[in-house]
Design an enzyme around this catalytic site. Sequence first.
Site, short mmCIF file in Angstrom:
data_model
loop_
_atom_site.label_atom_id
_atom_site.label_comp_id
_atom_site.label_asym_id
_atom_site.label_seq_id
_atom_site.Cartn_x
_atom_site.Cartn_y
_atom_site.Cartn_z
N HIS A 1 0.59 -1.18 -0.09
CA HIS A 1 0.03 0.13 0.00
C HIS A 1 0.66 1.35 -0.15
CE1 HIS A 1 1.25 -0.06 4.04
NE2 HIS A 1 0.72 1.04 4.41
N HIS B 1 1.81 7.01 -0.15
CA HIS B 1 0.85 6.25 0.53
C HIS B 1 -0.46 6.05 -0.01
CE1 HIS B 1 -1.53 4.77 4.04
NE2 HIS B 1 -0.30 4.52 4.56
#
Length: 654
Positions: free
Chosen positions: A542, A557
């Site tokens: 992620h 992110h």
Amino acid sequence: MKDKDEGKMSLGARLAYSFGAFGNDSFYGLLSGYLIMFITSHLFNTGNAAEDAKMISMVTLIIMALRIVELFIDPFIGNAIDRTKTRWGHFRPWVVVGGSISAVILLMLFTNLGGLYQKNAVLYMVVFAVLYITMDIFYSFKDVGFWSMLPSLTTSSREREKTATYARVGSTVGGGLVGILVMPAVIFFSAKATSTGDDRGWFIFAAIICTIAFVSAWCVGLFTREVNSDIRKNKQDTKGIVGIFKALSGNDQLMWVALAYLFYGIAINITNSLEVYYFTYIMGMPKAFSIFSTINIFLGIIATSLFPILSKKLSRKVLFTSCLVVMLCGMGLFAVAGNNLPLVLVAASVFGFPQQMVFLIVLMVITDSVEYGQLKLGHRDESLALSVRPLIDKFGGAVSNGVVGQIAIMAGMTTGATASSITTSGKMNFKIMMFAVPAVMLVIAIIIFASKVILSEKKHAEIVAELEKTWGKKFDKSGENTVNGDVLIPTPISGKLMNLSEVNDQTFSSGSVGQGFAIKPSDGKVLAPFDATVRQVFTTRHAVGLVGDNGVVLLIHIGLGTVKLKGTGFVSYVEQGQRVKKGQELIEFWDPTIKKAGLDDTVIVIVTNSDKFSEFEMTVKDGQSVQAEDNVLELKVKNEEETALGGGQIEPAN
């Protein structure tokens, strides 16, 4: 993109690799499970029961010792493969050579070596030991080379996942099919009609499996190809057992889960290895073992499918404990089932059903322990942590090989024995070793896991969040990110531009991690905003950390709370240490997966070395739509007088 096109594998290559997995696990099933059965029940037949038992004991203990020694050789095997440079690649030569030699030698071990043990027992044991360790080493070269070559077949994570799926199917069918066919095939090919077969039946069955292993190794060598890429130039030497123990000593969560898995692994290896003996010598129904093996394959598939559902509803401790309690119930039922075939099949299935889920629980905890260790120790030992489980699996298999031989002698299940010849005392000794001793080990595993392992999914998410806050700070000290001038930062993804202060997360919106911006994504492709080196790829895929050639240390992110997805819906196209060019795809994610989980899909872009810059100016107004690679943020480097002051604040675009 071109890189992804070059990474596409042909269907033929994928099928060849899957057939290689089929042959590899068929061979391992024969080696780990049924060579011992052959040795204890058919190899030694001097007419002197005491002498035969002595030879069985010595040979099975030799096998156990050699397999433990081989654990120390494994790291050198990995290093040798990594250093191999031929026109055929790193891995394929070892798959072919190792697969060919190990197949020939294993077939030799399914003979009495010309009756050598009757002429000179000591010489026989020396020759057997040399042949066995040679076979085991070459098989390790083949096995390590085969599974390590997956990243070299393609640079695309998606292609790797497809190929890995094909390989998992091949390995599951290959390993399972040996158990299904072994006793019916051995009895069918035997010259004499007996309940356990004879030397000829075992040799022909072994010849079939070894031929499959031989041919499949050559198929991998001939019909796959290795792709050269920058990723493969960044590998470090394989770590040895000493390195593994160092990692364990510093990472208590890795140590405790490894210890729990060690007791569990020895227990199930002993019981699983003795199941064929139970069907053959306790029940007198060797062919019924095929029924159980068939059921076991389907139960494994069902258990794997259920794991994601159960793992969402139950904590790891509860699920681990529940699985082992179910296995203990299966053992108890198995111990009293006697010759009742339906009851035995139910008991064996209850014992076997949770095993795949336990494997996945342990794998998840070990994987999460990588970040735990990184936070605690300040460095990342991913390869060391992930090598712990295979090491324990091999150790458990080695111990079970030695123990099973001794149990067969205690119970009288040696050459010439049948179900009718096993005494009541022999049956009792057998059941104590098959059920009672492993049950105690399972209870110990439960106690260790329940009392010492704290790495839940929630705890791991907290650890990753903490690492994200501090990621990139170490590069400020390393001198790796020298900033030579002002920098323009493009957005790595298309969507609507947001001010960082609008992000619904205090850690990011406050700027404590660093200055930057956010994007409400309109697609799921994350591109490299500049030429850089990948310095962190989180296991949950992620987030990615880059150190740019321009000196910028950047954290990208994807979403808020997305660490909880454990990588579901994310595909990473890069690895740590890889060089990337501007516009190269780093990560692809499926936005509906994030939204379906009720999570925020905002992509946050943070300059973690913000203290290197005096001004941060948005070149595009927030709320506007931007395309990937559009410049959105200008960084102005500090002069010498500003260096002692803190980083500046972002100024909005005019």
